[in-house]
Design a protein around this motif. Structure first.
Motif, PDB file in Angstrom:
ATOM      1  N   GLY A   7       2.671   5.281  -0.944  1.00  0.00           N
ATOM      2  CA  GLY A   7       1.193   5.681  -1.296  1.00  0.00           C
ATOM      3  C   GLY A   7       0.426   5.376   0.017  1.00  0.00           C
ATOM      4  O   GLY A   7      -0.528   5.859   0.486  1.00  0.00           O
ATOM      5  N   VAL A  24      -2.547   7.502   1.648  1.00  0.00           N
ATOM      6  CA  VAL A  24      -3.914   7.306   1.702  1.00  0.00           C
ATOM      7  C   VAL A  24      -4.485   7.483   3.263  1.00  0.00           C
ATOM      8  O   VAL A  24      -5.132   8.006   3.834  1.00  0.00           O
ATOM      9  N   HIS A  61      -3.229  -2.639  -0.599  1.00  0.00           N
ATOM     10  CA  HIS A  61      -2.386  -1.453  -1.372  1.00  0.00           C
ATOM     11  C   HIS A  61      -1.634  -2.073  -2.428  1.00  0.00           C
ATOM     12  O   HIS A  61      -1.319  -1.176  -3.448  1.00  0.00           O
ATOM     13  N   ASN A  62      -1.057  -3.051  -2.041  1.00  0.00           N
ATOM     14  CA  ASN A  62      -0.076  -3.748  -3.075  1.00  0.00           C
ATOM     15  C   ASN A  62       0.165  -5.109  -2.552  1.00  0.00           C
ATOM     16  O   ASN A  62       0.534  -5.375  -1.478  1.00  0.00           O
ATOM     17  N   VAL A  79      -7.413  -0.890  -4.295  1.00  0.00           N
ATOM     18  CA  VAL A  79      -7.576   0.668  -4.347  1.00  0.00           C
ATOM     19  C   VAL A  79      -7.984   0.942  -5.865  1.00  0.00           C
ATOM     20  O   VAL A  79      -7.844   2.192  -6.112  1.00  0.00           O
ATOM     21  N   ASN A  96      -8.343   5.515  -5.011  1.00  0.00           N
ATOM     22  CA  ASN A  96      -8.013   6.347  -4.127  1.00  0.00           C
ATOM     23  C   ASN A  96      -8.196   7.727  -4.560  1.00  0.00           C
ATOM     24  O   ASN A  96      -8.237   7.997  -5.740  1.00  0.00           O
ATOM     25  N   GLN A 146       8.612  -2.667 -10.579  1.00  0.00           N
ATOM     26  CA  GLN A 146       7.064  -2.262 -10.592  1.00  0.00           C
ATOM     27  C   GLN A 146       6.844  -1.042 -11.497  1.00  0.00           C
ATOM     28  O   GLN A 146       5.822  -1.114 -12.228  1.00  0.00           O
ATOM     29  N   GLU A 203      -0.186  -1.512 -11.373  1.00  0.00           N
ATOM     30  CA  GLU A 203      -0.185  -0.122 -10.399  1.00  0.00           C
ATOM     31  C   GLU A 203      -1.548  -0.451  -9.766  1.00  0.00           C
ATOM     32  O   GLU A 203      -2.652  -0.029 -10.365  1.00  0.00           O
ATOM     33  N   PRO A 204      -1.515  -0.716  -8.521  1.00  0.00           N
ATOM     34  CA  PRO A 204      -2.816  -0.633  -7.613  1.00  0.00           C
ATOM     35  C   PRO A 204      -3.781   0.264  -7.923  1.00  0.00           C
ATOM     36  O   PRO A 204      -4.994   0.195  -8.414  1.00  0.00           O
ATOM     37  N   CYS A 205      -3.090   1.539  -7.687  1.00  0.00           N
ATOM     38  CA  CYS A 205      -4.007   2.594  -7.828  1.00  0.00           C
ATOM     39  C   CYS A 205      -2.979   3.777  -8.538  1.00  0.00           C
ATOM     40  O   CYS A 205      -3.291   4.074  -9.747  1.00  0.00           O
ATOM     41  N   GLY A 206      -2.089   4.103  -7.879  1.00  0.00           N
ATOM     42  CA  GLY A 206      -0.984   5.078  -8.122  1.00  0.00           C
ATOM     43  C   GLY A 206      -1.617   6.547  -8.090  1.00  0.00           C
ATOM     44  O   GLY A 206      -2.884   6.806  -7.891  1.00  0.00           O
TER      45      GLY A 206
HETATM   46  C1  GLC Z   1       0.555   1.341  -3.157  1.00  0.00           C
HETATM   47  C2  GLC Z   1       0.484   1.228  -4.564  1.00  0.00           C
HETATM   48  C3  GLC Z   1      -0.227   2.318  -5.318  1.00  0.00           C
HETATM   49  C4  GLC Z   1      -1.362   2.925  -4.550  1.00  0.00           C
HETATM   50  C5  GLC Z   1      -1.004   3.179  -2.918  1.00  0.00           C
HETATM   51  C6  GLC Z   1      -2.061   3.627  -2.271  1.00  0.00           C
HETATM   52  O1  GLC Z   1       1.966   2.231  -2.988  1.00  0.00           O
HETATM   53  O2  GLC Z   1       1.509   0.544  -5.343  1.00  0.00           O
HETATM   54  O3  GLC Z   1      -0.696   1.929  -6.559  1.00  0.00           O
HETATM   55  O4  GLC Z   1      -1.733   4.212  -4.969  1.00  0.00           O
HETATM   56  O5  GLC Z   1      -0.266   1.980  -2.543  1.00  0.00           O
HETATM   57  O6  GLC Z   1      -3.188   2.863  -2.255  1.00  0.00           O
END
Ligand code: GLC
Length: 474
Positions: free
Chosen positions: A18, A22, A163-164, A214, A247, A305, A378-381
């Motif tokens: 991810g 981003v 991000h994680n 995120v 995100n 995770q 899951e920070p964002c997904g």
């Molecule tokens: C990492 C996180 C995911 C997030 C991504 C982009 O991979 O595990 O949840 O969406 O970073 O920020």
């Protein structure tokens, strides 16, 4: 407003997850908001040859790392109006993979030093350096402890986006004198050390002017022992500068009306193409072609995770329903084997592909009815956002960004975009799937959920505005 966006990966050049998506999309969105943005990346030779050839060397110099002088080339490439700088050093970055080498600490220490040195050598003067994850998180620390007397540092502000938090970049403390030329004695009591390790991410949290993560829920979660991976206390201390910004996804690449990777296009007004994609997906995965059987898709790294041990525990019960499940991903070899074995045991219901395949992924987003993402955290997904854009209804664990983006469907009011479970148990997962499947059987409800999900706006437009506001306040 001038921003230098520092990342270890970036689509379309090279990515493992991810962060790469981003870094590929956010700078473009910021550019559209009028931010003067450039991106700095390692010159990983894992990137496609045509990008390597299209980049030109603009300068080179040497960086002192302890007793060694390391070559540092700067290459430049402009793509879609964004300027990308690449830091070149074949010893560090001409390798098969991006990460997981013994000298990763030294490689990203070099990358971080090179980014700072590049500013003076090339007379680039951003207002902000926007660092991402542990690879570049040491930059704010270096600016304040190593370069603090240099004129260009005085006005320079730093943002760190996590991000994680599971990955922190912890390296032996001797890196301070041996690579950064900083006296160890001065830092012996410093919080940047975790026992005897220098922790890049922790240093970034302590020294950056602003820290973001995120999603708003993950910003809360990482302040607890359960999710903080040892950094919860530091984050609580620094919570005044911490925020969560969701995100987005690339709405041009992920558009069911134009996506060149899927066989049939569709829109909210005409979903006929979605049914054709479902048929194509069933054919491709070797499952019985049946329009009315609910099809659950998974596109994921197969790791702890992402919640796959839980899925395995629940699997037999899930298969009691008339469902089909397609799984695409790579990851933990033990999980890969288990999902392959399930496909062999239930060939009519389960199909597994242990691959990284962009077009098959897109077909799963477009052709499935439901999208399963039971992440432990899951920070964002991003996948659940892509699924919703393609009218594929997410089934998620209510954590982090999944909680913030998937609104549970309420049959009474007709609101909601998916289904979620709260307690992290196989029973709760199964109960969520049961609820979702009974909505699937109620044609009106199902049409409503699809319309709701597709009507959401997870483009970068709103999120990039939140970053612009953050830069302004910083
Ligand atoms: C990492 C996180 C995911 C997030 C991504 C982009 O991979 O595990 O949840 O969406 O970073 O920020």
């Amino acid at each position: 407003m001038k921003v230098l966006f520092a990342s270890a990966e970036c689509a379309p050049f090279f990515k493992t997850g991810g962060l790469g998506d981003v870094a590929g999309a956010l700078p473009k969105a910021l550019k559209e908001k009028g931010v003067e943005i450039s991106v700095v990346l390692p010159f990983f030779t894992a990137m496609p040859q045509h990008y390597q050839e299209a980049s030109e060397e603009v300068t080179h110099f040497y960086i002192k790392m302890g007793i060694h002088q390391q070559y540092c080339g700067i290459r430049k490439l402009e793509l879609d109006q964004v300027v990308y700088y690449f830091i070149e050093n074949p010893d560090y970055f001409d390798r098969e993979n991006l990460y997981s080498y013994e000298d990763d600490g030294e490689r990203f220490a070099f990358f971080s030093l090179a980014i700072i040195e590049m500013l003076t050598k090339m007379n680039i003067q951003p207002d902000f350096i926007h660092c991402n994850d542990h690879h570049t998180a040491i930059i704010p620390f270096l600016l304040k402890e190593k370069y603090q007397n240099q004129a260009f540092c005085q006005e320079l502000r730093t943002i760190l986006t996590i991000h994680n938090i599971e990955f922190q970049g912890k390296y032996p403390q001797k890196m301070l004198p041996e690579i950064f030329d900083l006296p160890l004695a001065e830092f012996e009591q410093s919080a940047v050390l975790d026992q005897t390790d220098l922790n890049f991410l922790k240093a970034g949290i302590l020294y950056a002017d602003r820290v973001t993560t995120v999603s708003p829920t993950y910003a809360e979660e990482i302040q607890t022992p359960e999710f903080g991976c040892g950094l919860d206390v530091v984050l609580q201390q620094e919570q005044g500068k911490l925020s969560g910004i969701l995100n987005g996804i690339d709405y041009e690449l992920n558009d069911p009306a134009t996506d060149s990777l899927i066989p049939a296009h569709f829109t909210t007004d005409d979903l006929a193409g979605k049914a054709m994609n479902k048929q194509a997906l069933q054919e491709k995965m070797g499952l019985p072609v049946q329009a009315d059987i609910p099809l659950i898709g998974v596109v994921s790294r197969l790791t702890h995770q992402k919640g796959f041990p839980l899925v395995l525990e629940a699997f037999e019960k899930l298969l009691k329903h008339p469902v089909q499940i397609v799984i695409l991903g790579t990851g933990d070899p033990a999980l890969e084997e288990q999902f392959k074995a399930l496909a062999t045991a239930y060939p009519e219901k389960v199909s597994t592909k242990i691959l990284f395949d962009l077009s098959l992924a897109q077909l799963i987003y477009a052709g499935s009815d439901l999208f399963l993402m039971p992440s432990k955290f899951e920070p964002c997904g991003l996948s659940q956002l892509i699924a919703m854009r393609y009218g594929t209804i997410p089934l998620v664990h209510a954590t982090g960004g999944l909680k913030d983006t998937v609104l549970p469907f309420q049959p009474e009011t007709g609101s909601g975009t998916g289904f979620s479970f709260i307690e992290y148990t196989p029973e709760a997962l199964i109960s969520m799937v049961n609820t979702a499947l009974s909505s699937y059987q109620t044609a009106n409800d199902w049409q409503t959920i699809i319309q709701n999900a597709m009507a959401e706006d997870f483009s970068w437009s709103a999120s990039s505005e939140a970053y612009v506001q953050l830069y302004k306040q910083c």
